[in-house]
Design a protein around this motif. Structure first.
Motif, PDB file in Angstrom:
ATOM      1  N   THR A 167       0.827  -1.214   0.000  1.00 14.77           N
ATOM      2  CA  THR A 167       0.000   0.000   0.000  1.00 14.77           C
ATOM      3  C   THR A 167       0.858   1.258   0.000  1.00 14.77           C
ATOM      4  O   THR A 167       1.903   1.301   0.654  1.00 14.77           O
ATOM      5  CB  THR A 167      -0.916   0.003   1.230  1.00 14.77           C
ATOM      6  OG1 THR A 167      -1.718  -1.176   1.210  1.00 14.77           O
ATOM      7  CG2 THR A 167      -1.830   1.216   1.259  1.00 14.77           C
ATOM      8  N   GLU A 168       0.390   2.247  -0.762  1.00 15.21           N
ATOM      9  CA  GLU A 168       1.088   3.537  -0.796  1.00 15.21           C
ATOM     10  C   GLU A 168       0.172   4.617  -0.241  1.00 15.21           C
ATOM     11  O   GLU A 168      -1.029   4.416  -0.081  1.00 15.21           O
ATOM     12  CB  GLU A 168       1.499   3.864  -2.239  1.00 15.21           C
ATOM     13  CG  GLU A 168       2.500   2.853  -2.774  1.00 15.21           C
ATOM     14  CD  GLU A 168       2.807   3.010  -4.248  1.00 15.21           C
ATOM     15  OE1 GLU A 168       2.142   3.841  -4.931  1.00 15.21           O
ATOM     16  OE2 GLU A 168       3.701   2.295  -4.745  1.00 15.21           O
ATOM     17  N   MET A 169       0.747   5.799   0.021  1.00 12.52           N
ATOM     18  CA  MET A 169      -0.068   6.893   0.568  1.00 12.52           C
ATOM     19  C   MET A 169      -1.221   7.195  -0.401  1.00 12.52           C
ATOM     20  O   MET A 169      -2.341   7.454   0.001  1.00 12.52           O
ATOM     21  CB  MET A 169       0.784   8.141   0.745  1.00 12.52           C
ATOM     22  CG  MET A 169       0.153   9.205   1.581  1.00 12.52           C
ATOM     23  SD  MET A 169       1.132  10.688   1.511  1.00 12.52           S
ATOM     24  CE  MET A 169       2.196  10.471   2.907  1.00 12.52           C
ATOM     25  N   GLY A 170      -0.939   7.036  -1.697  1.00  9.90           N
ATOM     26  CA  GLY A 170      -1.952   7.405  -2.682  1.00  9.90           C
ATOM     27  C   GLY A 170      -2.760   6.256  -3.222  1.00  9.90           C
ATOM     28  O   GLY A 170      -3.790   6.472  -3.848  1.00  9.90           O
ATOM     29  N   HIS A 171      -2.384   5.024  -2.959  1.00 12.03           N
ATOM     30  CA  HIS A 171      -3.122   3.875  -3.493  1.00 12.03           C
ATOM     31  C   HIS A 171      -3.067   2.692  -2.533  1.00 12.03           C
ATOM     32  O   HIS A 171      -1.986   2.322  -2.075  1.00 12.03           O
ATOM     33  CB  HIS A 171      -2.557   3.434  -4.843  1.00 12.03           C
ATOM     34  CG  HIS A 171      -2.867   4.372  -5.964  1.00 12.03           C
ATOM     35  ND1 HIS A 171      -2.042   5.443  -6.273  1.00 12.03           N
ATOM     36  CD2 HIS A 171      -3.923   4.455  -6.809  1.00 12.03           C
ATOM     37  CE1 HIS A 171      -2.561   6.116  -7.285  1.00 12.03           C
ATOM     38  NE2 HIS A 171      -3.710   5.536  -7.634  1.00 12.03           N
ATOM     39  N   GLY A 172      -4.241   2.113  -2.282  1.00  9.92           N
ATOM     40  CA  GLY A 172      -4.283   0.900  -1.469  1.00  9.92           C
ATOM     41  C   GLY A 172      -5.075  -0.172  -2.195  1.00  9.92           C
ATOM     42  O   GLY A 172      -4.654  -1.297  -2.342  1.00  9.92           O
ATOM     43  N   THR A 173      -6.239   0.233  -2.716  1.00  6.38           N
ATOM     44  CA  THR A 173      -7.091  -0.742  -3.406  1.00  6.38           C
ATOM     45  C   THR A 173      -6.624  -0.987  -4.829  1.00  6.38           C
ATOM     46  O   THR A 173      -6.411  -2.123  -5.242  1.00  6.38           O
ATOM     47  CB  THR A 173      -8.543  -0.233  -3.418  1.00  6.38           C
ATOM     48  OG1 THR A 173      -9.046  -0.269  -2.093  1.00  6.38           O
ATOM     49  CG2 THR A 173      -9.424  -1.042  -4.337  1.00  6.38           C
ATOM     50  N   PHE A 174      -6.439   0.075  -5.578  1.00  9.21           N
ATOM     51  CA  PHE A 174      -6.197  -0.060  -7.022  1.00  9.21           C
ATOM     52  C   PHE A 174      -4.727  -0.383  -7.271  1.00  9.21           C
ATOM     53  O   PHE A 174      -3.886   0.490  -7.427  1.00  9.21           O
ATOM     54  CB  PHE A 174      -6.628   1.224  -7.726  1.00  9.21           C
ATOM     55  CG  PHE A 174      -6.579   1.128  -9.231  1.00  9.21           C
ATOM     56  CD1 PHE A 174      -5.827   2.020  -9.967  1.00  9.21           C
ATOM     57  CD2 PHE A 174      -7.281   0.129  -9.896  1.00  9.21           C
ATOM     58  CE1 PHE A 174      -5.779   1.925 -11.357  1.00  9.21           C
ATOM     59  CE2 PHE A 174      -7.239   0.029 -11.287  1.00  9.21           C
ATOM     60  CZ  PHE A 174      -6.486   0.923 -12.012  1.00  9.21           C
ATOM     61  N   LEU A 175      -4.428  -1.676  -7.294  1.00 14.04           N
ATOM     62  CA  LEU A 175      -3.022  -2.100  -7.347  1.00 14.04           C
ATOM     63  C   LEU A 175      -2.345  -1.678  -8.642  1.00 14.04           C
ATOM     64  O   LEU A 175      -1.152  -1.440  -8.674  1.00 14.04           O
ATOM     65  CB  LEU A 175      -2.949  -3.606  -7.138  1.00 14.04           C
ATOM     66  CG  LEU A 175      -3.473  -4.086  -5.783  1.00 14.04           C
ATOM     67  CD1 LEU A 175      -3.257  -5.578  -5.620  1.00 14.04           C
ATOM     68  CD2 LEU A 175      -2.845  -3.320  -4.636  1.00 14.04           C
TER      69      LEU A 175
END
Ligand SMILES: CCCCCCC/C=C/C(=O)SCCNC(=O)CCNC(=O)[C@H](O)C(C)(C)COP(=O)(O)OP(=O)(O)OC[C@H]1O[C@@H](n2cnc3c(N)ncnc32)[C@H](O)[C@@H]1OP(=O)(O)O
Ligand SMILES: Cc1cc2nc3c(=O)[nH]c(=O)nc-3n(C[C@H](O)[C@H](O)[C@H](O)COP(=O)(O)OP(=O)(O)OC[C@H]3O[C@@H](n4cnc5c(N)ncnc54)[C@H](O)[C@@H]3O)c2cc1C
Length: 576
Positions: free
Chosen positions: A139-147
């Motif tokens: 997971t990134e600060m800007g993306h968690g769901t949309f891999l």
């Protein structure tokens, strides 16, 4: 003996089934019960590692205590008891709220899932002995769901035969990975692979982030703790920024795909195998992180409700325990039923996952889509039902339920996270909908997504009920135990139906009269199950040490415990 202890003792005298028999069934056999109790005895008889009351601790104290206990466990207790990290005993140990949950529960299993035999041989022994401590950084600060939207890149440098790992902007910074903030010195890092300007999607890389001697961050690495959270205080969820960090070509975990020295990309398995770690976690964490938490909360709330006397049922008569009120039974007993029903449904899911891993060893991944759908749906439905239930159980304990002394707030704060990690629940429900009902055009799809979420919840609830019902039919046990399990199955099913009568009426599946009958049947079941309430939670067999609750202790001595607990408040160390 206090009045409250006598009340519980009287309640235990009226239980009409063998509690130990039910404990054995719940554990999966008498031998499992014996093993679990042996582990619990070892843990709670060792002051260095036994659970302690963390209700009065600061966040930093909880983190340090969790790390200290965990290091002692692996460095001293396991060798002393002759247990290896993969012993069956250790699976029971992780129940005791240790730190390094991601290292042990995610990093190591993912290394086994993604690593080649050589890579496993290199890093697994170090990880098992805690000479390296890993996190799972996806997971990134800007993306968690949309891999597919993850921004961290791993660009292959042919000349030096290295990958250059880079976070191109602040939103690309890894954010949330557990054990990352202060503990981990390695990351199993998911990044978008780039070769000669072409993107190959998300791939797993082993990245050392701290010096193994000084524990200082390596060059190009910025790492730290993300700060206080709703719960998970013993875990240092962290942030990780990588600025042109170079790693050897051999650090791409290459069971499913590899990059040759000349930059040729070689895929060895379906690109969906990179999702396998998430399917695994969704299939196995529900029991330990959601259902077990619900069982603890039920144990606390039921025992407390049986000893908490408040008000008169009949004017002039003695005060009654709040469990005599139908509203209290309605708050508590459906969740006792849910604990049993979801426990066995989760067992079936993890068995299906284990069967899939055997098929995968034979290069057959045809079962992955169905397993993805079921694990995603189950993870969403069970984590939500359990965490919602724990909050209802907390409120059922009145003011004392709002105190950390009850133990329930800490239980809830950990369990509710399961609605978010490993796939945010709504997204998981939609994944299940898509695989069960097929993907329509995006617009038809988005317009109907609210209904689809409800359809999937019903679909999964039906799976849970039928799994438990067929399991009871096949179960060999005494008649009193079978009878109470059948009552629990019916209660769970009826409580779900009665919570959604509108849907059943709307589609004409039930008539108004039938809805009335379902409601009456549930109330009747509450009264049938009420005399067995304490036996049903005693059968979960949570020790007082594990519950850490002044309200839920086995002997029912609530008030002495509450007062002793409050006196430990740091504010009481001095008079104003
Ligand atoms: C002891 C442990 C304590 C617990 C500690 C907590 C630890 C927590 C760790 C984490 O949280 S790790 C991070 C977890 N993150 C996620 O789960 C991310 C969730 N997002 C996704 O799963 C995917 O991004 C998405 C939701 C599926 C959407 O992805 P995308 O839009 O790129 O793909 P789709 O077009 O929807 O699907 C593509 C294709 O792939 C199939 N697929 C998707 N996911 C999976 C899967 N998990 N397994 C198998 N297959 C999957 C999907 O069905 C599509 O297939 P086709 O239809 O194209 O054949
Ligand atoms: C306690 C905890 C521990 C964690 N540990 C780790 C870890 O160890 N490693 C790691 O990599 N990550 C970890 N995570 C991160 C976790 O995996 C993500 O938070 C999770 O995947 C959700 O992603 P997000 O936070 O970006 O939420 P988002 O995806 O931004 O969700 C925000 C909202 O948007 C909605 N939404 C998003 N996409 C869609 C869609 N396609 N359709 C409909 N609605 C949508 C969601 O339903 C939600 O309501 C952890 C998180 C927590 C809370």
């Amino acid at each position: 003996m206090s009045r409250e202890s006598r009340l519980l003792e009287k309640e235990r005298g009226q239980v009409n089934f063998n509690v130990e028999e039910l404990t054995n069934i719940y554990d999966g056999g008498a031998e499992e019960t014996k093993l679990r109790r042996k582990v619990a005895d070892v843990i709670q008889n060792d002051p260095e590692v036994r659970c302690k009351d963390i209700g009065m601790m600061t966040r930093e104290e909880r983190y340090i205590d969790g790390v200290r206990r965990c290091v002692y466990l692996y460095k001293v207790l396991l060798p002393r008891e002759g247990w290896t990290p993969v012993s069956k005993e250790v699976s029971h140990i992780l129940r005791f709220c240790m730190s390094f949950g991601v290292h042990a529960g995610v990093f190591i299993p993912c290394l086994l899932s993604f690593g080649s035999d050589e890579q496993i041989a290199k890093w697994l022994p170090l990880a098992m002995q805690f000479q390296i401590i890993g996190t799972y950084a996806q997971t990134e600060m800007g993306h968690g769901t949309f891999l597919r939207g993850l921004q961290t890149t791993a660009t292959y440098d042919k000349k030096n035969k290295e990958f250059v790992i880079n976070c191109p902007e602040i939103s690309a910074m890894k954010w949330w990975p557990g054990d990352l903030g202060k503990s981990a010195n390695h990351a199993l890092l998911m990044a978008q692979l780039v070769i000669d300007g072409k993107k190959y999607g998300m791939h797993p890389f082993m990245v050392q982030i701290r010096d193994l001697t000084t524990h200082m961050p390596l060059p190009g690495i910025t790492v730290g703790d993300i700060g206080n959270k709703v719960g998970f205080e013993t875990t240092d969820n962290g942030f990780l920024h990588l600025n042109q960090v170079r790693i050897p070509r051999e650090n791409l975990l290459c069971k499913n795909a590899e990059v040759k020295p000349n930059g040729t990309y070689l895929t060895k398995a379906s690109d969906k195998m990179v999702y396998g770690s998430m399917v695994r976690l969704r299939a196995i964490i529900l029991e330990s992180e959601a259902v077990s938490a619900l069982g603890k909360a039920c144990t606390i709330a039921v025992r407390y409700s049986l000893v908490r006397c408040q008000g008169e049922l009949e004017p002039g008569k003695p005060e009654v325990s709040v469990m005599e009120y139908m509203t209290q039974q309605k708050k508590l007993l459906p969740y006792v039923a849910m604990t049993y029903v979801t426990h066995f449904a989760c067992l079936k899911l993890s068995n299906q996952y284990n069967a899939f891993t055997r098929e995968m060893d034979n290069n057959d991944i045809s079962g992955l889509p169905e397993l993805h759908a079921l694990s995603a749906g189950m993870k969403a439905v069970v984590s939500e039902q359990c965490s919602d239930g724990i909050e209802i159980l907390r409120k059922s304990c009145g003011g004392h339920g709002y105190s950390n002394a009850s133990g329930i707030p800490i239980i809830w704060s950990s369990a509710v996270a399961c609605c978010t990690y490993e796939g945010e629940n709504t997204v998981m429900l939609l994944q299940c909908a898509r695989l069960v009902h097929g993907m329509a055009s995006y617009n038809a799809w988005n317009q109907s997504s609210v209904e689809l979420v409800n359809v999937v919840k019903a679909h999964i609830t039906q799976f849970i009920v039928t799994t438990f019902a067929s399991g009871i039919t096949e179960l060999e046990c005494t008649k009193p135990v079978k009878n109470v399990l059948q009552q629990l199955c019916a209660l769970y099913a009826l409580s779900c139906i009665n919570a959604s009568t509108g849907d059943f009426l709307k589609v004409g599946y039930l008539s108004p009269r039938q809805c009335d009958l379902a409601h009456e049947a549930e109330l009747e079941l509450l009264s049938c199950i009420r005399p067995n309430a304490v036996g049903l939670v005693d059968a979960f067999d949570f020790s007082d040490d594990l519950l850490q609750s002044c309200l839920g202790a086995y002997d029912g001595n609530v008030y002495e415990r509450l007062f002793a607990w409050a006196k430990k408040s740091p504010l009481n160390k001095t008079e104003v």
